[in-house]
Design a protein around this motif. Sequence first.
Motif, mmCIF file in Angstrom:
data_model
loop_
_atom_site.group_PDB
_atom_site.id
_atom_site.type_symbol
_atom_site.label_atom_id
_atom_site.label_comp_id
_atom_site.label_asym_id
_atom_site.label_seq_id
_atom_site.Cartn_x
_atom_site.Cartn_y
_atom_site.Cartn_z
ATOM 1 N N GLU A 188 0.831 -1.214 0.000
ATOM 2 C CA GLU A 188 0.000 0.000 0.000
ATOM 3 C C GLU A 188 0.868 1.268 0.000
ATOM 4 N N LEU A 189 1.863 1.286 0.870
ATOM 5 C CA LEU A 189 2.718 2.486 0.963
ATOM 6 C C LEU A 189 3.583 2.655 -0.284
ATOM 7 N N LYS A 190 4.042 1.539 -0.835
ATOM 8 C CA LYS A 190 4.875 1.600 -2.048
ATOM 9 C C LYS A 190 4.080 2.174 -3.227
ATOM 10 N N GLU A 191 2.787 1.830 -3.273
ATOM 11 C CA GLU A 191 1.946 2.368 -4.353
ATOM 12 C C GLU A 191 1.854 3.881 -4.232
ATOM 13 N N GLU A 192 1.744 4.335 -3.004
ATOM 14 C CA GLU A 192 1.614 5.770 -2.760
ATOM 15 C C GLU A 192 2.947 6.507 -2.942
ATOM 16 N N TYR A 193 4.054 5.828 -2.576
ATOM 17 C CA TYR A 193 5.393 6.459 -2.661
ATOM 18 C C TYR A 193 6.318 5.555 -3.481
ATOM 19 N N PRO A 194 6.150 5.533 -4.794
ATOM 20 C CA PRO A 194 6.928 4.588 -5.610
ATOM 21 C C PRO A 194 8.440 4.846 -5.586
ATOM 22 N N SER A 196 10.141 5.669 -2.970
ATOM 23 C CA SER A 196 10.666 5.523 -1.605
ATOM 24 C C SER A 196 11.583 4.303 -1.502
ATOM 25 N N THR A 253 11.409 12.325 4.572
ATOM 26 C CA THR A 253 10.137 11.837 5.122
ATOM 27 C C THR A 253 10.324 10.389 5.545
#
Length: 320
Positions: A188-194, A196, A253
């Motif tokens: 989920e987080l990777k989708e939002e912050y590719p 990162s 971040t």
Amino acid sequence: MELDVKVLQEKILSLKKERKALILAHNYQIIDIQEIADFVGDSLQLARQSAEVSGFDMVVFVGVKFMAEMASILSPTPVYIPDPKALCPLAGYLDAQKIRGKKKEYPGVPVVVYVNTTAEAKSEADLICTSGSAVEVVESLGVDRVIFGPDAHLADYVRAHTSVEVIDIDERGHCYVHNMFDLSMLIELKEEYPDSIAIAHPECPIEVQEQADMVGSTGMMARTVAESDAKVFLIATEMGMIHQLQKRHPEKTILPMYEGAVCRQMKKHTLEKILDVLVNLPSKNLVTVPEPFVPHIRKILEKMNKLRGQGPATRVKVES
Ligand code: 13P
Ligand code: SF4
């Protein structure tokens, strides 16, 4: 009446000088504690720091009990722990009898135990490792098979990074904090912050480790965030690490993969308890290891410390 944080910190710093005390703190401690520590680091870095104590009359070790025991074996000065009830539940998975049982089942196969174990369990081991040294320690044996415990996820990490067959002492062994992470959180987080960088602790389940960009100890996380040009980091470990990284790198971040990952045992320590140790030197806070276990554990800890490894613990600027 509760004292203000700044007042408490000043009292600790002044008494620390008077007592010639060195304060070592694990990365999971709250920022207020990290600020009054001389060194902050992961278990391997703190083990190395404990072995190099000189010019001090005492050490205050702010971490779980088994780390403090390790420090007390390596340090030439007495070691105190602010809350002696700060016990890591992972250690509860192994006792000497269980290890002896595995040795019988696999005669001649060497035993490597994680530092988060009791002294009794360590006394049955051929070598000790931390998360930052597990792969190196296992490889240093030059064997095809090892008996390993208590953390089954750390065992998976060793399997993934060596060609050694790793036999679990107890397949159920896990850290309840790192077991909270699952793959959906990372995805989920990777989708939002590719763009990162996702970093997972090796105590996380293997699916999380496999999909993370990097896997390593808390010390490795600190180094990576400091040295990388990336702007966003997704971190799968205890929340104390997230707070520390965000404070040290306000321009980056730092996002926790799960905010509920809090180690209640590490958080038992407080500034008030550190001050109490420095004022009263209570005997219940003095860390000791039963004498018969000490020579063997010292020998295997020193072996681990000698292996090539990561950088030193972070020296914290102490104002006094
Ligand atoms: P590190 O050695 O990576 O700091 O890990 C210690 C620990 O207890 C992890 O939960
Ligand atoms: Fe133990 Fe897990 Fe806490 Fe680390 S985070 S001290 S392994 S319970």
